[in-house]
Design an enzyme around this catalytic site. Structure first.
Site, mmCIF file in Angstrom:
data_model
loop_
_atom_site.group_PDB
_atom_site.id
_atom_site.type_symbol
_atom_site.label_atom_id
_atom_site.label_comp_id
_atom_site.label_asym_id
_atom_site.label_seq_id
_atom_site.Cartn_x
_atom_site.Cartn_y
_atom_site.Cartn_z
ATOM 1 C CD GLU A 1 -6.411 -3.593 7.325
ATOM 2 O OE1 GLU A 1 -6.239 -4.705 8.077
ATOM 3 O OE2 GLU A 1 -5.900 -2.390 8.103
ATOM 4 N N GLY B 1 2.479 -5.483 7.691
ATOM 5 C CA GLY B 1 1.546 -6.166 6.633
ATOM 6 C C GLY B 1 -0.034 -5.985 8.011
ATOM 7 C CB SER B 2 -3.138 -9.090 7.290
ATOM 8 O OG SER B 2 -1.945 -10.259 7.297
ATOM 9 C CB CYS C 1 -1.958 0.281 8.621
ATOM 10 S SG CYS C 1 -0.708 1.492 8.086
ATOM 11 C CG ASN D 1 -0.598 0.129 2.110
ATOM 12 O OD1 ASN D 1 0.760 -0.679 2.457
ATOM 13 N ND2 ASN D 1 -1.019 0.671 3.821
#
Ligand code: NAD
Length: 480
Positions: free
Chosen positions: A384, A227-228, A283, A151
């Site tokens: 999210e 990241g996630s 995020c 992103n």
């Protein structure tokens, strides 16, 4: 066929050992932007060896010398900002104005840490014995394996490798599969800046295999991941085997609280920016908006008017404010969140659909969407969304607003709009989040700490705080 761009290992440009490569497509048009070598654990191990071999010399350089390399890199990234921004926009779709902001911000990390490199100070502590002295040194942890998301394809890399290199660590970077080309261009500039071979290495490849090589190799001292939360947990568990250091910048589910006493124009501007910038794929994006009941109706009306004005399209067009989402999977998640809320009783006040007419048909475009009447149990309030969807709910009291905001396993960013100073302080302090924007929809600066509470992560990037993530503390006990 497009040339295959290479990885960078030990100061050389190399193909993947498997000979595999990866196609990168523009999410706005489906066009092929380029191809990159795509490797696996074997390439990662090569890069780890190169970084490990380069570590003793790099870590022993004078801090001033490491600083000079980072200054040169800053100059190069800044000089090439437009070209890098075009590449970022082409491979991940964000509006060109935002991409320029991202690249200039990335250059600033190299500048900031060129300066911080010289300020790794130690301590002396009064001893309990007349014949002993306590010296505290801070030393680089060693080889850092960095893993970044798509992103912010340049910024996430800069934010990790700048402090790591400044601290005296050597680095292996694995960028996201969707956006390897901007990382390759950045590494070309690293090469041009003259960093010694092996100090910074780039591996593009199968995430699980490269990740496994990072975790299993005792030569890697530290994993720095953005990241996630799902992948962050896997890495944290895997790092336990060798007790590797980890910093984790993970998912978020940011609440925004708008109180009746807020400057509503400022709040509309801030909420729009924090929700729709990067097409909602940040995020720290607002993922839940709570408005005090007495102003909810007029506020939502003004906000919706602003959202309806936003031009959606290919990020390379300078008028565009909202680009495509990254890929088919991202698109499905966004549409599912809308559908799930709608089916459970939420009202779609604007947007709500995929855009498919004309040029939109080639990309992953969703109308900027506002949902009202959302409730717990709807996916938008719990996961999210990572897309341009804004769920809105109301609250009646300050305590209720704080309770609603904190009711989440995530704790990255939160936003508050109020003109009451006492309330601003009370609410900011009560929020269980690592970043709180008070009347500020964009609370990120190079010199400020960035990171999350709870399941949003561990450690901090940005500011002098990030240096600590790449340094070990050593107590030297001097006796005579
Ligand atoms: P992701 O976790 O799927 O991927 C991130 C990176 O991890 C990619 O490079 C990917 O290839 C790699 N990866 C995936 N599986 C792996 C494995 N098994 N082992 C090692 N590496 C692996 O996340 P994403 O979809 O690319 O990015 C979006 C997520 O990133 C969102 O959750 C977002 O909130 C988060 N994010 C957090 C921050 C922050 O600073 N907290 C910043 C940006 C994005």
């Amino acid at each position: 066929m497009t040339d295959i761009q290479k990885m960078y290992i030990g100061g050389e440009w190399v193909d993947s050992i498997s000979g595999e490569s990866l196609e990168v497509r523009n999410p706005a048009t489906g066009e092929v932007v380029g191809r990159a070598a795509f490797g696996d654990h074997r390439d990662a191990l090569r890069a780890i060896d190169a970084a490990h071999a380069a570590f003793p010399e790099w870590s022993r350089l004078l801090a001033r010398e490491r600083s000079r390399y980072l200054y040169r890199l800053y100059e190069l990234v800044y000089q090439h900002r437009n070209e890098l921004a075009e590449l970022v926009s082409a491979e991940m779709g964000k509006p060109i104005r935002e991409a320029k902001g991202e690249v200039v911000g990335s250059a600033d990390y190299f500048l900031w840490y060129a300066e911080e490199a010289k300020r790794v100070y130690g301590e002396t502590i009064p001893s309990s014995f007349p014949n002993k002295r306590i010296l505290v040194h801070r030393q680089p942890v060693g080889v850092v394996a960095a893993i970044t998301p798509w992103n912010f394809p340049v910024n996430m890399v800069a934010r990790k490798i700048a402090p790591a290199l400044a601290a005296g660590c050597t680095v292996v970077l694995k960028p996201a599969e969707a956006t390897p080309l901007s990382a390759i261009r950045l590494f070309e500039l690293i090469h041009e800046a003259g960093f010694p071979p092996g100090v910074a290495n780039l591996v593009i490849g199968q995430p699980d295999k490269v990740g496994e090589a990072f975790l299993k190799s005792p030569k890697v001292a530290k994993i720095a991941f953005t990241g996630s939360t799902r992948v962050g947990k896997l890495l944290m568990a895997g790092a336990a085997e060798h007790v590797k250091r980890v910093s984790l910048e993970l998912g978020g589910h940011a609440p925004t609280l708008v109180f009746a006493d807020a400057d509503l124009d400022l709040a509309v501007k801030g909420v729009f920016e924090s929700k729709f910038r990067n097409t909602g794929q940040m995020c720290i994006c607002t993922n839940r908006l709570y408005v005090e009941r007495s102003v909810a109706e007029p506020f939502v009306e003004r906000l919706v008017a602003r959202v309806k004005k936003a031009k959606v399209g290919d990020g390379r067009n300078p008028d565009v404010e909202v680009g495509p989402v990254i890929n088919e999977r991202g698109l499905e998640k966004v549409l599912n969140h809308i559908e799930d809320a709608r089916s459970k009783g939420a009202a779609v006040v604007c947007g709500g659909n995929r855009l498919t007419e004309g040029d939109y048909a080639k990309g992953y475009f969703v109308e900027p969407t506002v949902l009202t009447g959302v409730e717990r149990g709807m996916r938008v309030l719990e996961e999210e969304t990572f897309g341009p969807v804004l769920p809105v709910a109301v609250f009646d009291t300050e305590d209720e607003a704080i309770r609603l905001a904190n009711d989440s396993p995530y704790g990255l960013a939160a936003y508050v709009y109020t003109r009451d100073l006492g309330r601003a302080v009370r609410v900011a302090e009560a929020l269980e989040f690592g970043i709180v924007g008070v009347n500020d929809g964009a609370p990120v600066q190079t010199q400020a700490p960035f990171g999350g509470f709870k399941e949003s992560g561990l450690g901090r990037e940005g500011g002098h705080h990030a240096m600590d993530e790449f340094l070990e503390i050593k107590h030297i006990s001097l006796a005579w």
